[in-house]
Design a protein around this motif. Structure first.
Motif, PDB file in Angstrom:
ATOM      1  N   TRP A  34       0.751  -1.081  -0.176  1.00  0.00           N
ATOM      2  CA  TRP A  34       0.062   0.018   0.039  1.00  0.00           C
ATOM      3  C   TRP A  34       0.760   1.286  -0.071  1.00  0.00           C
ATOM      4  CZ3 TRP A  34      -3.727   2.321  -1.530  1.00  0.00           C
ATOM      5  CH2 TRP A  34      -4.407   3.456  -0.824  1.00  0.00           C
ATOM      6  N   GLU A  35       1.926   1.319   0.609  1.00  0.00           N
ATOM      7  CA  GLU A  35       2.837   2.572   0.772  1.00  0.00           C
ATOM      8  C   GLU A  35       3.434   2.542  -0.607  1.00  0.00           C
ATOM      9  OE1 GLU A  35       6.017   2.039   3.969  1.00  0.00           O
ATOM     10  OE2 GLU A  35       4.251   1.481   5.461  1.00  0.00           O
ATOM     11  N   ILE A  36       3.826   1.622  -1.576  1.00  0.00           N
ATOM     12  CA  ILE A  36       4.382   1.761  -2.787  1.00  0.00           C
ATOM     13  C   ILE A  36       3.245   2.410  -3.486  1.00  0.00           C
ATOM     14  CG2 ILE A  36       5.008   0.378  -4.836  1.00  0.00           C
ATOM     15  CD1 ILE A  36       6.580  -1.753  -2.954  1.00  0.00           C
ATOM     16  N   CYS A  37       2.007   1.816  -3.574  1.00  0.00           N
ATOM     17  CA  CYS A  37       0.839   2.513  -4.079  1.00  0.00           C
ATOM     18  C   CYS A  37       0.615   4.097  -4.018  1.00  0.00           C
ATOM     19  CB  CYS A  37      -0.343   1.749  -3.883  1.00  0.00           C
ATOM     20  SG  CYS A  37      -0.675   0.184  -4.759  1.00  0.00           S
ATOM     21  N   CYS A  38       0.665   4.250  -2.690  1.00  0.00           N
ATOM     22  CA  CYS A  38       0.594   5.728  -2.190  1.00  0.00           C
ATOM     23  C   CYS A  38       1.834   6.603  -2.671  1.00  0.00           C
ATOM     24  CB  CYS A  38       0.462   5.896  -0.603  1.00  0.00           C
ATOM     25  SG  CYS A  38      -0.852   5.384  -0.103  1.00  0.00           S
ATOM     26  N   GLY A  39       3.176   6.045  -2.746  1.00  0.00           N
ATOM     27  CA  GLY A  39       4.324   6.781  -3.222  1.00  0.00           C
ATOM     28  C   GLY A  39       4.279   6.958  -4.682  1.00  0.00           C
ATOM     29  N   LEU A  78      -9.765  -2.740  -0.770  1.00  0.00           N
ATOM     30  CA  LEU A  78     -10.406  -2.330  -1.804  1.00  0.00           C
ATOM     31  C   LEU A  78     -10.820  -0.843  -1.797  1.00  0.00           C
ATOM     32  CD1 LEU A  78     -12.931  -5.074  -2.720  1.00  0.00           C
ATOM     33  CD2 LEU A  78     -10.985  -4.100  -4.121  1.00  0.00           C
ATOM     34  N   ASN A  79     -11.085  -0.458  -0.641  1.00  0.00           N
ATOM     35  CA  ASN A  79     -11.510   1.160  -0.762  1.00  0.00           C
ATOM     36  C   ASN A  79     -10.243   1.932  -0.762  1.00  0.00           C
ATOM     37  OD1 ASN A  79     -14.337   0.869  -0.353  1.00  0.00           O
ATOM     38  ND2 ASN A  79     -14.331   0.834   2.015  1.00  0.00           N
ATOM     39  N   TYR A  82      -9.263   1.757  -4.505  1.00  0.00           N
ATOM     40  CA  TYR A  82     -10.236   2.405  -5.135  1.00  0.00           C
ATOM     41  C   TYR A  82     -10.088   3.775  -5.287  1.00  0.00           C
ATOM     42  CZ  TYR A  82     -14.854   4.907  -6.204  1.00  0.00           C
ATOM     43  OH  TYR A  82     -15.989   5.764  -6.662  1.00  0.00           O
ATOM     44  N   VAL A  83      -9.623   4.439  -4.161  1.00  0.00           N
ATOM     45  CA  VAL A  83      -9.293   6.050  -4.267  1.00  0.00           C
ATOM     46  C   VAL A  83      -7.841   6.322  -4.778  1.00  0.00           C
ATOM     47  CG1 VAL A  83      -8.364   7.928  -2.619  1.00  0.00           C
ATOM     48  CG2 VAL A  83     -10.193   6.367  -2.001  1.00  0.00           C
ATOM     49  N   ALA A  84      -6.800   5.201  -4.764  1.00  0.00           N
ATOM     50  CA  ALA A  84      -5.632   5.422  -5.363  1.00  0.00           C
ATOM     51  C   ALA A  84      -5.796   5.384  -7.001  1.00  0.00           C
ATOM     52  CB  ALA A  84      -4.584   4.332  -4.628  1.00  0.00           C
ATOM     53  N   VAL A  85      -6.523   4.358  -7.385  1.00  0.00           N
ATOM     54  CA  VAL A  85      -6.871   4.217  -8.675  1.00  0.00           C
ATOM     55  C   VAL A  85      -7.347   5.642  -9.396  1.00  0.00           C
ATOM     56  CG1 VAL A  85      -7.864   2.782 -10.381  1.00  0.00           C
ATOM     57  CG2 VAL A  85      -6.969   1.432  -8.743  1.00  0.00           C
ATOM     58  N   GLN A  86      -8.305   5.839  -8.706  1.00  0.00           N
ATOM     59  CA  GLN A  86      -8.862   7.133  -9.316  1.00  0.00           C
ATOM     60  C   GLN A  86      -7.918   8.416  -9.493  1.00  0.00           C
ATOM     61  OE1 GLN A  86     -12.222   7.693  -6.489  1.00  0.00           O
ATOM     62  NE2 GLN A  86     -13.611   7.614  -8.105  1.00  0.00           N
ATOM     63  N   VAL A 109     -11.901  -2.944  -9.671  1.00  0.00           N
ATOM     64  CA  VAL A 109     -12.421  -2.732  -8.375  1.00  0.00           C
ATOM     65  C   VAL A 109     -13.566  -2.005  -7.997  1.00  0.00           C
ATOM     66  CG1 VAL A 109     -11.530  -0.966  -6.708  1.00  0.00           C
ATOM     67  CG2 VAL A 109      -9.814  -1.859  -7.872  1.00  0.00           C
ATOM     68  N   ILE A 110     -14.293  -1.319  -8.812  1.00  0.00           N
ATOM     69  CA  ILE A 110     -15.376  -0.957  -8.822  1.00  0.00           C
ATOM     70  C   ILE A 110     -16.457  -2.189  -8.872  1.00  0.00           C
ATOM     71  CG2 ILE A 110     -17.398   0.397 -10.054  1.00  0.00           C
ATOM     72  CD1 ILE A 110     -15.110   2.235 -10.892  1.00  0.00           C
ATOM     73  N   ARG A 111     -16.427  -3.009  -9.822  1.00  0.00           N
ATOM     74  CA  ARG A 111     -17.141  -4.036  -9.752  1.00  0.00           C
ATOM     75  C   ARG A 111     -17.051  -4.946  -8.234  1.00  0.00           C
ATOM     76  NH1 ARG A 111     -16.771  -5.596 -16.029  1.00  0.00           N
ATOM     77  NH2 ARG A 111     -18.298  -4.180 -16.610  1.00  0.00           N
ATOM     78  N   ARG A 112     -15.877  -5.214  -7.600  1.00  0.00           N
ATOM     79  CA  ARG A 112     -15.584  -5.887  -6.579  1.00  0.00           C
ATOM     80  C   ARG A 112     -16.495  -5.366  -5.347  1.00  0.00           C
ATOM     81  NH1 ARG A 112     -10.820  -7.865  -4.311  1.00  0.00           N
ATOM     82  NH2 ARG A 112     -12.398  -8.995  -3.327  1.00  0.00           N
ATOM     83  N   ILE A 113     -16.327  -3.818  -5.373  1.00  0.00           N
ATOM     84  CA  ILE A 113     -16.798  -2.963  -4.286  1.00  0.00           C
ATOM     85  C   ILE A 113     -18.273  -3.139  -4.577  1.00  0.00           C
ATOM     86  CG2 ILE A 113     -17.320  -0.778  -3.554  1.00  0.00           C
ATOM     87  CD1 ILE A 113     -14.387  -0.092  -4.214  1.00  0.00           C
ATOM     88  N   GLU A 114     -18.937  -3.303  -5.666  1.00  0.00           N
ATOM     89  CA  GLU A 114     -20.375  -3.232  -6.099  1.00  0.00           C
ATOM     90  C   GLU A 114     -20.917  -4.396  -5.515  1.00  0.00           C
ATOM     91  OE1 GLU A 114     -21.111  -0.425  -9.899  1.00  0.00           O
ATOM     92  OE2 GLU A 114     -20.546  -2.800 -10.133  1.00  0.00           O
ATOM     93  N   ALA A 115     -19.852  -5.479  -5.529  1.00  0.00           N
ATOM     94  CA  ALA A 115     -20.460  -7.076  -5.406  1.00  0.00           C
ATOM     95  C   ALA A 115     -20.316  -6.910  -3.709  1.00  0.00           C
ATOM     96  CB  ALA A 115     -19.533  -8.022  -5.986  1.00  0.00           C
TER      97      ALA A 115
END
Length: 134
Positions: A34-39, A78-79, A82-86, A109-115
């Motif tokens: 997650w830190e890598i994604c944020c970075g 997922l949440n 979701y924010v990072a991808v956006q 990610v959107i579909r997984r959250i929807e499910a």
């Protein structure tokens, strides 16, 4: 006193820790990826804002995709993903294949959250339309 964070050094540190802990689904593994994604997101945004090292963003997007695809497999992440991808999808300029990969991840990610929530998100149709464009 300068309180600015050096995203580049923090990201490099996270990369080193990720090679040590691997991808085993442990709390440490999820946290470091997650830190890598944020970075990646923060550094790409900084590059765009400063109009400096924008060439590096394609590499950051690839690294982000790798880490985010791993994290997407864990419901508790997922949440965050979701924010990072956006945010990261907006950093992909002049790279149609990378944009396509980012949009596919975003839709997944959107579909997984929807499910999980048993509720449709409004933006899924927009992402599908953008995917059809590419």
């Amino acid at each position: 006193m300068n309180d600015e964070i050096d995203y580049r050094n923090e990201l490099e540190d996270a990369r080193k820790r990720a090679t040590v802990c691997g991808r085993n689904g442990s709390e440490e593994s999820l946290e470091v990826h997650w830190e890598i994604c944020c970075g990646d997101v923060l550094l790409a945004e900084e590059n765009m804002e400063n109009q400096d090292r924008e060439w590096e963003n394609a590499l950051l997007v690839r690294e982000f995709l790798d880490a985010a695809n791993f994290l997407e497999g864990y419901d508790e992440m997922l949440n965050n993903v979701y924010v990072a991808v956006q945010r990261m999808v907006n950093m992909v300029i002049d790279h149609p294949r990378l944009k396509l990969e980012m949009l596919k991840l975003q839709l997944t990610v959107i579909r997984r959250i929807e499910a999980l929530c048993d509720h449709d998100l409004d933006e899924s149709e927009d992402v599908e339309n953008e995917l059809a464009y590419y």
